[in-house]
Write a protein that holds these residues in place. Structure first.
Motif, PDB file in Angstrom:
ATOM      1  N   HIS A 158       0.827  -1.207   0.000  1.00 62.77           N
ATOM      2  CA  HIS A 158       0.000   0.000   0.000  1.00 62.77           C
ATOM      3  C   HIS A 158       0.863   1.259   0.000  1.00 62.77           C
ATOM      4  O   HIS A 158       0.482   2.278  -0.589  1.00 62.77           O
ATOM      5  N   GLN A 159       2.029   1.187   0.623  1.00 61.74           N
ATOM      6  CA  GLN A 159       2.916   2.349   0.713  1.00 61.74           C
ATOM      7  C   GLN A 159       3.817   2.501  -0.513  1.00 61.74           C
ATOM      8  O   GLN A 159       4.560   3.474  -0.602  1.00 61.74           O
ATOM      9  N   GLY A 160       3.759   1.560  -1.435  1.00 62.74           N
ATOM     10  CA  GLY A 160       4.541   1.693  -2.655  1.00 62.74           C
ATOM     11  C   GLY A 160       5.718   0.741  -2.785  1.00 62.74           C
ATOM     12  O   GLY A 160       6.431   0.780  -3.798  1.00 62.74           O
ATOM     13  N   TYR A 161       5.939  -0.092  -1.791  1.00 61.06           N
ATOM     14  CA  TYR A 161       6.962  -1.133  -1.931  1.00 61.06           C
ATOM     15  C   TYR A 161       6.446  -2.122  -2.974  1.00 61.06           C
ATOM     16  O   TYR A 161       5.423  -2.777  -2.775  1.00 61.06           O
ATOM     17  N   THR A 162       7.139  -2.215  -4.083  1.00 56.63           N
ATOM     18  CA  THR A 162       6.613  -3.046  -5.171  1.00 56.63           C
ATOM     19  C   THR A 162       7.094  -4.494  -5.121  1.00 56.63           C
ATOM     20  O   THR A 162       6.474  -5.364  -5.724  1.00 56.63           O
TER      21      THR A 162
END
Length: 278
Positions: free
Chosen positions: A240-244
């Protein structure tokens, strides 16, 4: 004679009676197991949501198993109460199914976390509490689980994440770094400390600036080390925070508290969803 017995026990009423007897027995046994487990945990100071609520559920199970007919007679006399009673059991059944789905997802995430890791850019170890300047057993287990990865990936940035607790002078991150250095001979200057966070969401969000300062993007493969019960929520928050490419590594929770921890984590996961953490 045998034929008569067959028809007796195969009649709908007899089958219903036998079914209710089985349900009552299962309720009492299940309730007693839950009660004993929760009481044992509460006696060692673990009085929290994850022990009190299951204890109350266990009491309800035992009460229904022992006084099923009395409860049933009382409920049927109260028309409005009867509807509430049935609604509560239906709600409980739906909740039980959702809990089963969560446990299935958790088991799958734990299996994924046990697979060999590719080369990663960073290793983030999430905090889990300290006592008298030392990691709790749960936190020590996380740190111990991180050591083989740290040693196998010398180029990965290592972040310990955890803030300063109430009434404490040292951050959890510093205590974690000290433990890695003293117990496992991990070079202290290799460890980057994130010492302000107070939750999993902050663990991961505040670590982003430290990763950027080290030239690591959150789009790169990053390992998150946490307890087995916490892997689903940690991975969900990270994505959700952008860690892919977050990859969780699970430290095993002791069997004596494992299922209680999984139970508490279910509610923590639901709470995180309601708060928009994922």
């Amino acid at each position: 004679m045998l034929l008569n017995l067959f028809f007796l026990f195969s009649s709908p009423m007899s089958m219903l009676t036998s079914f209710i007897a089985v349900i009552r027995t299962v309720s009492v046994v299940t309730g007693l197991i839950i009660i004993v487990d929760c009481v044992a945990l509460m006696l060692v100071g673990k009085i929290n949501f994850g022990t009190v609520l299951p204890f109350l559920i266990g009491v309800v199970f035992v009460a229904h198993g022992i006084w099923w007919h009395a409860i049933r007679r009382f409920i049927t006399r109260q028309r409005g109460l009867s509807r509430i009673w049935y609604a509560l059991w239906i709600t409980f059944g739906l909740w039980l199914m959702s809990f089963g789905v969560f446990i299935g997802s958790l088991q799958q995430q734990i299996k994924l976390s046990q697979q060999p890791l590719p080369e990663v850019a960073a290793i983030i170890i999430l905090g889990s509490g300290t006592v008298d300047g030392k990691p709790t057993p749960t936190l020590a287990s996380r740190l111990d689980a991180a050591v083989p990865i740290i040693e196998a990936q010398p180029n990965a940035i290592v972040i310990t994440s955890g803030g300063v607790g109430f009434g404490r002078s040292r951050s959890e991150a510093n205590i974690m770094a000290t433990y890695l250095s003293e117990a496992h001979s991990i070079a202290f200057d290799r460890i980057v400390q994130e010492g302000k966070s107070t939750s999993t969401e902050e663990n991961l969000s505040l670590s982003q600036a430290l990763l950027a300062a080290q030239g690591v993007s959150i789009t790169e493969p990053i390992t998150i080390v946490t307890s087995d019960f916490h892997t689903v929520r940690a991975a969900s928050i990270a994505r959700h925070q952008g860690y892919t490419q977050p990859m969780t590594v699970a430290s095993m929770t002791p069997l004596s508290i494992r299922y209680n921890a999984w139970f508490r984590e279910y509610f923590a996961f639901v709470s995180g969803w309601l708060l928009g953490e994922y």
